[in-house]
Design a protein around this motif. Sequence first.
Motif, short mmCIF file in Angstrom:
data_model
loop_
_atom_site.label_atom_id
_atom_site.label_comp_id
_atom_site.label_asym_id
_atom_site.label_seq_id
_atom_site.Cartn_x
_atom_site.Cartn_y
_atom_site.Cartn_z
N PHE A 12 -2.69 17.49 -8.63
CA PHE A 12 -1.19 17.16 -8.17
C PHE A 12 -0.89 16.92 -6.78
O PHE A 12 0.21 16.64 -6.41
CB PHE A 12 -0.58 18.75 -8.54
CG PHE A 12 -0.40 18.96 -10.01
CD1 PHE A 12 0.74 18.32 -10.59
CD2 PHE A 12 -0.85 19.74 -10.52
CE1 PHE A 12 0.89 18.19 -12.06
CE2 PHE A 12 -0.60 19.94 -11.80
CZ PHE A 12 0.18 19.47 -12.74
N LYS A 13 -1.92 16.66 -5.87
CA LYS A 13 -1.66 16.21 -4.52
C LYS A 13 -1.91 14.98 -4.61
O LYS A 13 -1.61 14.12 -3.63
CB LYS A 13 -2.82 16.90 -3.83
CG LYS A 13 -2.63 18.12 -3.35
CD LYS A 13 -3.92 18.70 -2.61
CE LYS A 13 -3.45 20.27 -2.04
NZ LYS A 13 -4.75 20.88 -1.42
N LYS A 14 -2.19 13.89 -5.71
CA LYS A 14 -2.52 12.63 -5.71
C LYS A 14 -1.07 11.73 -5.97
O LYS A 14 -0.34 12.24 -7.09
CB LYS A 14 -3.55 12.39 -6.84
CG LYS A 14 -4.79 12.94 -6.84
CD LYS A 14 -5.40 12.61 -5.42
CE LYS A 14 -6.13 11.25 -5.77
NZ LYS A 14 -6.81 10.86 -4.21
N PRO A 15 -0.76 10.87 -5.33
CA PRO A 15 0.59 10.17 -5.43
C PRO A 15 0.52 9.47 -6.86
O PRO A 15 1.69 9.32 -7.25
CB PRO A 15 0.46 9.07 -4.31
CG PRO A 15 -0.37 9.77 -3.17
CD PRO A 15 -1.47 10.46 -3.95
N VAL B 3 -0.22 10.53 -9.44
CA VAL B 3 0.02 11.30 -10.70
C VAL B 3 1.57 11.75 -10.60
O VAL B 3 2.31 11.44 -11.68
CB VAL B 3 -0.38 12.87 -10.52
CG1 VAL B 3 -0.02 13.70 -11.40
CG2 VAL B 3 -2.22 12.64 -10.62
N TRP B 4 2.21 11.54 -9.33
CA TRP B 4 3.65 12.03 -9.37
C TRP B 4 4.41 10.68 -9.52
O TRP B 4 5.52 10.45 -10.07
CB TRP B 4 3.92 12.38 -7.81
CG TRP B 4 3.57 13.56 -7.87
CD1 TRP B 4 2.58 14.21 -7.01
CD2 TRP B 4 4.19 14.88 -8.08
NE1 TRP B 4 2.43 15.74 -7.05
CE2 TRP B 4 3.69 15.98 -7.73
CE3 TRP B 4 5.23 15.06 -8.95
CZ2 TRP B 4 3.98 17.41 -8.25
CZ3 TRP B 4 5.61 16.35 -9.37
CH2 TRP B 4 5.11 17.30 -8.97
N ALA B 5 3.56 9.47 -9.47
CA ALA B 5 4.05 8.02 -9.88
C ALA B 5 4.35 8.07 -11.18
O ALA B 5 5.71 7.42 -11.72
CB ALA B 5 3.39 6.89 -9.31
N VAL C 168 4.73 10.68 -13.33
CA VAL C 168 5.68 11.63 -13.93
C VAL C 168 6.88 10.94 -13.45
O VAL C 168 7.86 11.20 -14.35
CB VAL C 168 5.30 13.02 -12.79
CG1 VAL C 168 6.77 13.82 -13.11
CG2 VAL C 168 4.00 13.57 -13.31
N PHE C 169 7.14 10.50 -12.48
CA PHE C 169 8.53 9.80 -12.25
C PHE C 169 8.90 8.69 -13.20
O PHE C 169 10.02 8.50 -13.53
CB PHE C 169 9.00 9.49 -10.74
CG PHE C 169 9.01 10.59 -9.99
CD1 PHE C 169 10.28 11.41 -10.23
CD2 PHE C 169 8.21 11.23 -9.00
CE1 PHE C 169 10.53 12.77 -9.27
CE2 PHE C 169 8.50 12.30 -8.20
CZ PHE C 169 9.62 12.90 -8.20
N THR C 170 8.12 7.92 -13.40
CA THR C 170 8.17 6.62 -14.26
C THR C 170 8.34 7.23 -15.70
O THR C 170 9.34 6.78 -16.22
CB THR C 170 7.01 6.09 -14.28
OG1 THR C 170 6.62 5.41 -12.91
CG2 THR C 170 7.14 4.76 -15.14
#
Length: 333
Positions: free
Chosen positions: A254-257, A259-261, A263-265
């Motif tokens: 969950f610290k990796k960009p 992963v969040w990219a 999630v938001f996509t």
Amino acid sequence: MAENHTAGQIRDLKASPLDLYIYRPNGTVEESGKQNLWPRSLARKWMAMLFLGTCLLYCARMTTPVCAVSMAATFHWSKIDSGLVLGGFFWGYCFTQILGGHASDRVGGERVLFISAASWALITAGTPVLAHLGSHTLALMTTARILMGILQGVFFPSLASLCSQRVVEAERGFLMSTMHSGTHLGTLLAGGMGSVMLDRYGWESMFYCTGFLAGLWAITVWYYLLRGDATVKQMGKKSNLQSSLSRKRWLYIFKKPPVWAMVFTHMCACSTSYTLLSWLPMYFKESFPHAKPWVYNVVPWSVAIPSAVGGGFVSDFLITKGYGVACVRKIMQ
């Protein structure tokens, strides 16, 4: 020795910290993963059944949106009441995504899919009974939709788990795109069937028919593909290592960009697609009352099917030609 040492260094540099094989010597986990791959004949059977399952999943999911106008007229719902019923699904849906993926990794996605499908098939077929059970129709329908969301929330995480564990990497894009094309076919069938059955047999028939077909799919999967299967035993060989890795690495993930990219996509894609799925029939009924139901219930999703299948074929083709997996996934997204 020097060549082996250098190759090992290169492999470690290129490997993800989450790859199982870098934590075990001699690639024993990698070999175990290869043993879990489906044989080609079995993979074809599962692909066909998963396509049908995805199709029926969306048929069941779309029954309430397709029937919402008729149900609102029958039970005198306001637009707010209709919104509560339609939105109830997503309150349940968001709570079992992670749980579904974790359970599938532990015991095998096949069994999670079966249990899930059998449960939401029963709820779908029983929805008309609940609707006429008493005076609290709105509360009962909202509860039924929340339960439907909870049970269907495990489907796609289980599908992703199956894809990663049972299918070779070069064929995963085609498998997932085929499964997702089943979502469009299910929406298409729900819109087509709903347009006919609402006029001839009433909104209850849509729930009965979809629930029966989903239950028949679950029985078929159990009888022909799961009975006597060794999935749980095979998955158990890696469960201890996987659980250890998950405990050690989840904060790192969950610290990796990227992963969040993702999630938001995914959030953006779902917010648009589910808005269309839930509200398109009601919007057309109110804004264009003379429009034919099959136009807005059938045409958009019939165009989406070849697009989804074609996208998967192109992505697999690019990967086999040497393009990076991450690059191809970004292009197709």
